[in-house]
Design an enzyme around this catalytic site. Structure first.
Site, PDB file in Angstrom:
ATOM      1  N   GLY A 197       0.834  -1.189   0.000  1.00 31.62           N
ATOM      2  CA  GLY A 197       0.000   0.000   0.000  1.00 31.62           C
ATOM      3  C   GLY A 197       0.870   1.240   0.000  1.00 31.62           C
ATOM      4  O   GLY A 197       2.026   1.215  -0.431  1.00 31.62           O
ATOM      5  N   THR A 208      -0.839  -1.881   8.387  1.00 28.12           N
ATOM      6  CA  THR A 208      -1.945  -2.698   7.892  1.00 28.12           C
ATOM      7  C   THR A 208      -1.483  -3.649   6.792  1.00 28.12           C
ATOM      8  O   THR A 208      -0.515  -3.370   6.080  1.00 28.12           O
ATOM      9  CB  THR A 208      -3.071  -1.824   7.319  1.00 28.12           C
ATOM     10  OG1 THR A 208      -2.553  -1.013   6.246  1.00 28.12           O
ATOM     11  CG2 THR A 208      -3.670  -0.933   8.389  1.00 28.12           C
ATOM     12  N   GLU A 257      -7.986  -2.839   4.422  1.00 25.98           N
ATOM     13  CA  GLU A 257      -6.745  -2.641   5.155  1.00 25.98           C
ATOM     14  C   GLU A 257      -6.977  -3.172   6.565  1.00 25.98           C
ATOM     15  O   GLU A 257      -7.805  -2.642   7.301  1.00 25.98           O
ATOM     16  CB  GLU A 257      -6.389  -1.154   5.211  1.00 25.98           C
ATOM     17  CG  GLU A 257      -6.147  -0.539   3.836  1.00 25.98           C
ATOM     18  CD  GLU A 257      -5.912   0.954   3.924  1.00 25.98           C
ATOM     19  OE1 GLU A 257      -4.916   1.419   3.344  1.00 25.98           O
ATOM     20  OE2 GLU A 257      -6.719   1.647   4.577  1.00 25.98           O
ATOM     21  N   ILE A 260      -3.494  -6.034  12.217  1.00 29.32           N
ATOM     22  CA  ILE A 260      -3.480  -7.260  13.007  1.00 29.32           C
ATOM     23  C   ILE A 260      -2.839  -6.943  14.355  1.00 29.32           C
ATOM     24  O   ILE A 260      -1.712  -6.442  14.417  1.00 29.32           O
ATOM     25  CB  ILE A 260      -2.692  -8.371  12.284  1.00 29.32           C
ATOM     26  CG1 ILE A 260      -3.256  -8.578  10.866  1.00 29.32           C
ATOM     27  CG2 ILE A 260      -2.754  -9.672  13.082  1.00 29.32           C
ATOM     28  CD1 ILE A 260      -2.438  -9.528  10.014  1.00 29.32           C
ATOM     29  N   TYR A 268       3.770  -9.664   2.896  1.00 29.28           N
ATOM     30  CA  TYR A 268       3.642  -9.282   1.492  1.00 29.28           C
ATOM     31  C   TYR A 268       3.749 -10.495   0.568  1.00 29.28           C
ATOM     32  O   TYR A 268       4.630 -11.336   0.715  1.00 29.28           O
ATOM     33  CB  TYR A 268       4.719  -8.260   1.113  1.00 29.28           C
ATOM     34  CG  TYR A 268       4.499  -6.899   1.726  1.00 29.28           C
ATOM     35  CD1 TYR A 268       3.312  -6.195   1.503  1.00 29.28           C
ATOM     36  CD2 TYR A 268       5.467  -6.312   2.540  1.00 29.28           C
ATOM     37  CE1 TYR A 268       3.100  -4.946   2.066  1.00 29.28           C
ATOM     38  CE2 TYR A 268       5.267  -5.064   3.105  1.00 29.28           C
ATOM     39  CZ  TYR A 268       4.072  -4.391   2.866  1.00 29.28           C
ATOM     40  OH  TYR A 268       3.872  -3.155   3.430  1.00 29.28           O
TER      41      TYR A 268
END
Length: 314
Positions: A197, A208, A257, A260, A268
């Site tokens: 992102g 995120t 998004e 966690i 990724y």
């Protein structure tokens, strides 16, 4: 018993023949679908349990301009069917050529000759073949002539009517993931690859994992409590925003998004599954990044509390 997936209906091994098969699209694999599968198994307990389904969903072929609407993609659907005890999933490629197959040929060439099914079950509204020309009465008549048993299973219903994928889609779009979960028999999940992102979440102090919705239905835009299943099977609580991020960008594409909790590993390029539980609030444009950061902190605290309360009540 391990489930098996077959994607070429013209090449089915002998050990997969002779099954009792439920027919349908099975988008979502909700309680109504489970009722169909269980009813079939109770009526034919000595036969291997199978499902005949289609990929892509016929609506995706006939109406490609429609917004994405899928509750479950192929791998999610297979996993959900396997959890119901289905042993063989015959996933037929629904392309332009197959869509033109007459109803009689579907019964004769596919169900009888290629798959070798011995019993089939479907709902009373099941339609098939070119331009949906095959009715359940025609299916029952022709299948009987070929020695295939047929069960027409009444839809499972509650006070609001029959369980259906359409009804569950509406619940999600209206912002009721908990009610959708009641009809699915499990929380609704979005499964996808974690992509890069703009790193704004990390700068705000809440990194995120970003997942494009792809062909999944877009639920009500907003902030959700979530449970994230990691690639190795571990689960972690989190909070997710689904929408166009109006405070940061005026984007036209919605994405998810998910932050966690207590997690810093690199995801990724890996695939995660994010289950939605509660809609905390709708999407909103904030006056500043500081206001957004404060709201994210509030969302995170509220999500932790709700998820812990949910776990304690189970």
């Amino acid at each position: 018993m391990r489930a098996h997936l077959y994607t070429d209906w013209r090449s089915i091994p002998s050990e997969a023949r002779g099954a009792a098969a439920a027919l349908g699209n099975f988008d979502g694999v909700h309680l109504g679908h489970a009722h169909l599968v269980h009813t079939l198994h109770l009526s034919e307990p000595d036969k291997p349990l199978a499902v005949v389904t289609f990929e892509p969903h016929p609506r995706e072929l006939f109406r490609p301009e429609d917004p994405p609407f899928r509750l479950t993609l192929a791998d999610e659907r297979f996993a959900a069917l396997a959890a119901l005890g289905v042993q063989h999933v015959f996933q037929i490629a629904f392309d332009e050529d197959f869509s033109r197959m007459p109803a009689e040929r579907f019964i004769d060439d596919v169900l009888h000759d290629a798959l070798g099914v011995k019993h089939i079950a479907c709902g009373h509204d099941f339609a098939f073949g070119y331009r949906r020309g095959g009715t359940t009465s025609f299916l029952a008549e022709r299948a009987s002539e070929l020695g295939i048993g047929v069960s027409l299973v009444p839809a499972l219903a509650d006070a609001d009517g029959p369980y259906s994928s359409t009804r569950i889609r509406r619940l999600l779009q209206d912002g009721y993931p908990e009610r959708a979960a009641n009809e699915l028999g499990r929380p609704w999940s979005i499964r996808g690859e974690v992509c890069h992102g703009d790193k704004r979440g990390r700068l705000l102090g809440f990194p995120t994992a970003n997942v494009h919705l792809g062909r999944h239905l877009e639920p009500a835009r907003g902030v959700y409590t979530t449970t994230v299943r990691l690639p190795d099977g571990r689960t972690r609580d989190g909070v997710a925003n689904i929408g166009r991020r109006p405070t940061i960008v005026d984007g036209s594409e919605s994405r998810m998004e998910v932050h966690i909790f207590d997690f810093s590993e690199d995801l990724y390029g890996q695939t995660i599954s994010v289950a939605l539980h509660d809609l905390l609030r709708p999407e909103k444009k904030f006056e500043s990044l500081d206001a957004l950061k404060q709201q994210i902190a509030t969302d995170t605290q509220q999500a932790r509390l709700l998820l812990q309360n949910r776990r304690n009540s189970q």
